[in-house]
Write a protein that holds these residues in place. Structure first.
Motif, short mmCIF file in Angstrom:
data_model
loop_
_atom_site.label_atom_id
_atom_site.label_comp_id
_atom_site.label_asym_id
_atom_site.label_seq_id
_atom_site.Cartn_x
_atom_site.Cartn_y
_atom_site.Cartn_z
N ALA A 158 0.83 -1.21 0.00
CA ALA A 158 0.00 0.00 0.00
C ALA A 158 0.86 1.25 0.00
CB ALA A 158 -0.92 -0.01 1.22
N GLY A 159 1.99 1.20 0.72
CA GLY A 159 2.89 2.35 0.74
C GLY A 159 3.49 2.62 -0.62
N ILE A 160 3.96 1.58 -1.28
CA ILE A 160 4.54 1.74 -2.62
C ILE A 160 3.48 2.26 -3.59
CG2 ILE A 160 5.51 0.50 -4.59
CD1 ILE A 160 7.50 0.95 -2.33
N ALA A 161 2.26 1.72 -3.48
CA ALA A 161 1.18 2.14 -4.39
C ALA A 161 0.77 3.59 -4.16
CB ALA A 161 -0.03 1.23 -4.21
N SER A 162 0.93 4.08 -2.92
CA SER A 162 0.51 5.44 -2.59
C SER A 162 1.51 6.50 -3.05
CB SER A 162 0.29 5.58 -1.08
OG SER A 162 -0.77 4.76 -0.63
N LEU A 163 2.78 6.13 -3.16
CA LEU A 163 3.80 7.12 -3.49
C LEU A 163 3.55 7.85 -4.82
CD1 LEU A 163 7.07 5.33 -2.28
CD2 LEU A 163 5.87 7.25 -1.21
N PRO A 164 3.19 7.14 -5.90
CA PRO A 164 2.94 7.86 -7.16
C PRO A 164 1.75 8.80 -7.10
CG PRO A 164 3.23 5.50 -7.55
CD PRO A 164 3.08 5.69 -6.09
N VAL A 165 0.81 8.54 -6.18
CA VAL A 165 -0.37 9.40 -6.08
C VAL A 165 0.02 10.79 -5.58
CG1 VAL A 165 -2.74 9.57 -5.21
CG2 VAL A 165 -1.72 7.33 -5.58
N ALA A 166 1.21 10.91 -5.00
CA ALA A 166 1.72 12.22 -4.59
C ALA A 166 1.88 13.15 -5.78
CB ALA A 166 3.05 12.07 -3.86
N LEU A 167 1.92 12.60 -6.99
CA LEU A 167 2.05 13.40 -8.20
C LEU A 167 0.70 13.69 -8.84
CD1 LEU A 167 5.14 11.60 -9.79
CD2 LEU A 167 5.11 13.79 -8.59
N GLN A 168 -0.38 13.50 -8.09
CA GLN A 168 -1.71 13.72 -8.66
C GLN A 168 -1.95 15.17 -9.05
OE1 GLN A 168 -4.89 12.84 -5.94
NE2 GLN A 168 -3.97 13.96 -4.24
N PHE A 169 -1.21 16.11 -8.45
CA PHE A 169 -1.34 17.52 -8.82
C PHE A 169 -0.82 17.76 -10.23
CE2 PHE A 169 2.94 17.13 -7.22
CZ PHE A 169 3.69 17.94 -8.07
N HIS A 170 -0.01 16.81 -10.73
CA HIS A 170 0.63 16.98 -12.03
C HIS A 170 -0.20 16.43 -13.18
CE1 HIS A 170 3.88 17.28 -14.95
NE2 HIS A 170 3.74 15.99 -15.24
N SER A 171 -0.94 15.35 -12.90
CA SER A 171 -1.65 14.68 -13.99
C SER A 171 -2.82 13.86 -13.46
CB SER A 171 -0.69 13.76 -14.76
OG SER A 171 -1.37 12.86 -15.61
N ASP A 172 -3.89 13.81 -14.22
CA ASP A 172 -5.03 12.97 -13.87
C ASP A 172 -4.64 11.49 -13.82
OD1 ASP A 172 -6.50 15.26 -13.83
OD2 ASP A 172 -7.94 14.66 -15.37
N ASP A 173 -3.62 11.11 -14.61
CA ASP A 173 -3.20 9.71 -14.62
C ASP A 173 -2.73 9.28 -13.24
OD1 ASP A 173 -3.76 9.43 -17.32
OD2 ASP A 173 -1.75 10.05 -17.93
N PHE A 174 -1.98 10.14 -12.56
CA PHE A 174 -1.53 9.82 -11.21
C PHE A 174 -2.70 9.83 -10.23
CE2 PHE A 174 2.45 11.44 -13.12
CZ PHE A 174 3.26 10.35 -12.87
N ALA A 175 -3.64 10.74 -10.43
CA ALA A 175 -4.81 10.80 -9.55
C ALA A 175 -5.63 9.51 -9.64
CB ALA A 175 -5.67 12.01 -9.91
N ARG A 176 -5.69 8.93 -10.84
CA ARG A 176 -6.47 7.70 -11.02
C ARG A 176 -5.86 6.52 -10.27
NH1 ARG A 176 -6.33 9.63 -16.49
NH2 ARG A 176 -8.31 10.65 -17.03
N LEU A 177 -4.59 6.60 -9.96
CA LEU A 177 -3.94 5.51 -9.22
C LEU A 177 -4.50 5.36 -7.81
CD1 LEU A 177 -0.21 6.03 -10.26
CD2 LEU A 177 -1.83 4.34 -11.15
N LEU A 178 -5.21 6.39 -7.33
CA LEU A 178 -5.82 6.30 -6.01
C LEU A 178 -6.87 5.19 -5.96
CD1 LEU A 178 -5.89 7.56 -3.20
CD2 LEU A 178 -7.66 9.13 -4.01
N ALA A 179 -7.42 4.83 -7.12
CA ALA A 179 -8.40 3.74 -7.17
C ALA A 179 -7.78 2.42 -6.75
CB ALA A 179 -8.98 3.62 -8.58
N VAL A 180 -6.46 2.31 -6.88
CA VAL A 180 -5.74 1.12 -6.43
C VAL A 180 -5.18 1.33 -5.03
CG1 VAL A 180 -3.76 -0.38 -6.87
CG2 VAL A 180 -5.13 0.47 -8.79
N ALA A 181 -4.51 2.45 -4.83
CA ALA A 181 -3.85 2.72 -3.54
C ALA A 181 -4.84 2.89 -2.40
CB ALA A 181 -2.97 3.96 -3.65
N GLY A 182 -5.96 3.57 -2.67
CA GLY A 182 -6.94 3.85 -1.63
C GLY A 182 -7.47 2.60 -0.93
N PRO A 183 -8.02 1.64 -1.69
CA PRO A 183 -8.52 0.42 -1.04
C PRO A 183 -7.43 -0.34 -0.29
CG PRO A 183 -9.44 0.63 -3.24
CD PRO A 183 -8.40 1.70 -3.11
N LEU A 184 -6.19 -0.27 -0.79
CA LEU A 184 -5.10 -0.98 -0.12
C LEU A 184 -4.81 -0.40 1.26
CD1 LEU A 184 -2.58 -1.53 -3.07
CD2 LEU A 184 -3.89 -3.28 -1.88
#
Length: 203
Positions: A158-184
């Motif tokens: 979950a920690g590894i999956a959450s790290l790229p979401v820190a770049l969600q301010f840069h791109s919607d693609d990173f924001a969409r990763l929350l769909a994986v990281a969030g449930p974890l």
């Protein structure tokens, strides 16, 4: 009778519940925390003030509960890595909580200021996900050996999956990763909270 782990366990479960409710309330506002079209986020926020306000309060209280949970888990673990994890996890949650009221404030100001408030909320949420990821990795390293190995593995993943979401301010693609990281990470908090409750029963 002393029940040292009960508050942390309840804080973790309440934090998860409030975050899930907050996300559910945002269904009519699909551009939330998406940098690709912040003006659309503002328009949807203005169109749904009730959903916006409920979600903001749920996020804010839930994040504070999660910060308390992190501190309680470190207290139960009593390791240096867990203490560092709690600091990162808790500071990130409180930092995010400082920005989750931004959409509510955007309901009461002009458009330019409203956009700025939403961007600030987005940036603080991005920081939370990065700090959350680092905190989870530290917890994975610091939980005592008698805790389930699966919990440590889940925390690391979950920690590894959450790290790229820190770049969600840069791109919607990173924001969409929350769909994986969030449930974890929400599953990790639930599992750890249940273990704290079981520790109470054994005490």
């Amino acid at each position: 009778m002393s029940r040292p782990h009960l508050p942390a366990a309840l804080a973790g479960l309440l934090g998860v519940l409030l975050n899930v409710l907050a996300v559910g309330a945002l269904r009519p506002i699909p551009h939330t925390y998406r940098p690709g079209d912040v003006p659309a986020w503002l328009a949807e926020t203005l169109a749904h003030p009730g959903h916006t306000t409920f979600s903001a309060w749920a996020f804010t209280i839930g994040l504070v509960c999660l910060a308390a949970f992190g501190g309680g888990l470190a207290f139960a673990s009593r390791t240096s890595w867990a203490t560092v994890g709690a600091g990162l996890f808790g500071f990130g949650a409180l930092l995010d909580a400082a920005g989750t009221m931004g959409p509510v404030a955007a309901l009461h100001v002009n458009s330019a200021t409203g956009l700025g408030l939403l961007w600030m909320s987005l940036l603080l949420d991005s920081a939370f996900n990065g700090l959350l990821g680092l905190g989870l990795i530290c917890f994975a390293l610091g939980l005592p050996g008698d805790w389930p190995r699966g919990l440590r593995i889940l925390g690391f993943v979950a920690g590894i999956a959450s790290l790229p979401v820190a770049l969600q301010f840069h791109s919607d693609d990173f924001a969409r990763l929350l769909a994986v990281a969030g449930p974890l990470w929400l599953s990790w908090v639930i599992w750890a909270s249940v273990l704290l409750l079981r520790a109470e029963k054994r005490a």
